[in-house]
Design an enzyme around this catalytic site. Structure first.
Site, PDB file in Angstrom:
ATOM      1  N   LYS A 103       0.829  -1.215   0.000  1.00 43.68           N
ATOM      2  CA  LYS A 103       0.000   0.000   0.000  1.00 43.68           C
ATOM      3  C   LYS A 103       0.862   1.263   0.000  1.00 43.68           C
ATOM      4  CE  LYS A 103      -4.190  -1.406   2.508  1.00 43.68           C
ATOM      5  NZ  LYS A 103      -4.936  -1.177   3.767  1.00 43.68           N
ATOM      6  N   ALA A 148      -0.903   1.753   6.687  1.00 44.56           N
ATOM      7  CA  ALA A 148      -1.102   0.653   7.626  1.00 44.56           C
ATOM      8  C   ALA A 148      -2.214  -0.266   7.130  1.00 44.56           C
ATOM      9  CB  ALA A 148      -1.459   1.199   9.007  1.00 44.56           C
ATOM     10  N   ASP A 149      -2.282  -1.410   7.751  1.00 43.29           N
ATOM     11  CA  ASP A 149      -3.366  -2.344   7.496  1.00 43.29           C
ATOM     12  C   ASP A 149      -3.672  -3.051   8.810  1.00 43.29           C
ATOM     13  OD1 ASP A 149      -5.209  -3.308   5.574  1.00 43.29           O
ATOM     14  OD2 ASP A 149      -4.160  -5.219   5.520  1.00 43.29           O
ATOM     15  N   THR A 150      -4.948  -3.293   9.054  1.00 42.06           N
ATOM     16  CA  THR A 150      -5.382  -3.909  10.302  1.00 42.06           C
ATOM     17  C   THR A 150      -6.259  -5.113   9.991  1.00 42.06           C
ATOM     18  OG1 THR A 150      -5.373  -1.780  11.443  1.00 42.06           O
ATOM     19  CG2 THR A 150      -6.672  -3.523  12.459  1.00 42.06           C
TER      20      THR A 150
END
Length: 192
Positions: A48, A64-66
């Protein structure tokens, strides 16, 4: 600094601390061929940020990624109301893990850091009435695991073991420590 994310929660966390953000995100296919769940989410976070950093090589870029993991199963954002209902029922009365990976990059300065933070969230037993009330609010639809800890979904949380902001979508404390290792202090945040 560029935030490679459309997440209002990530923007809120970072701007609250003084970051001057530009929002530039690109759609990517959020898949990874890495083996472990942690490596997968770190890989997606990296992808990303990289796609935005390649177009802005002189800029600092963060993203970020969650995800939510329960019983070895990954819960991303729900596809529809039924999917959100299934997710909430699977979380009811159980403990789950929230993993947030973040990437910080500046191609010109050869900075490329990807880290992750894991937290445990303990959910109370949720009634069907509460689930329907929550689904009617619309809040679950753009959130991993179909709930937002900072919003109405907070009523389902008995306790957490870990980083609240990571569960919300961006581990700000961990990120600041990472910046400090690069010589970037909290006083200079508005300049990057």
């Amino acid at each position: 600094m560029i935030l490679a994310s459309k997440s209002p929660r990530r923007k809120e966390i970072l701007t609250h601390l003084g970051f001057q953000l530009q929002i530039k995100s690109k759609e990517i296919e959020e898949i990874s061929n890495k083996e472990s769940i942690v490596e997968q989410i770190k890989d997606i976070s990296f992808k990303k940020v990289l796609v935005v950093a390649l177009e802005n090589p002189k800029e600092y870029v963060v993203g970020a990624d969650t995800l939510v993991e329960i019983d070895g199963k990954v819960l991303g954002k729900p596809k529809d109301r039924k999917d959100a209902e299934i997710m909430l029922k699977s979380l009811s009365g159980k403990t789950h893990k929230v993993i947030t990976a973040y990437t910080f990059m500046n191609l010109e300065k050869e900075i490329n850091i990807t880290n992750h933070v894991e937290s445990l969230v303990y959910f109370k037993k949720i009634s069907d009435k509460e689930i329907n009330w929550y689904l009617d609010s619309g809040e679950p639809m753009d959130k991993a695991g179909a709930y937002g800890i900072q919003g109405l979904g907070s009523i389902f949380v008995d306790k957490i073991d870990g980083d609240f902001f990571s569960i919300m979508g961006f581990p700000i404390n961990h990120f600041i420590k990472t910046l400090n290792t690069l010589g970037i202090t909290v006083e200079s945040l508005s300049k990057i």
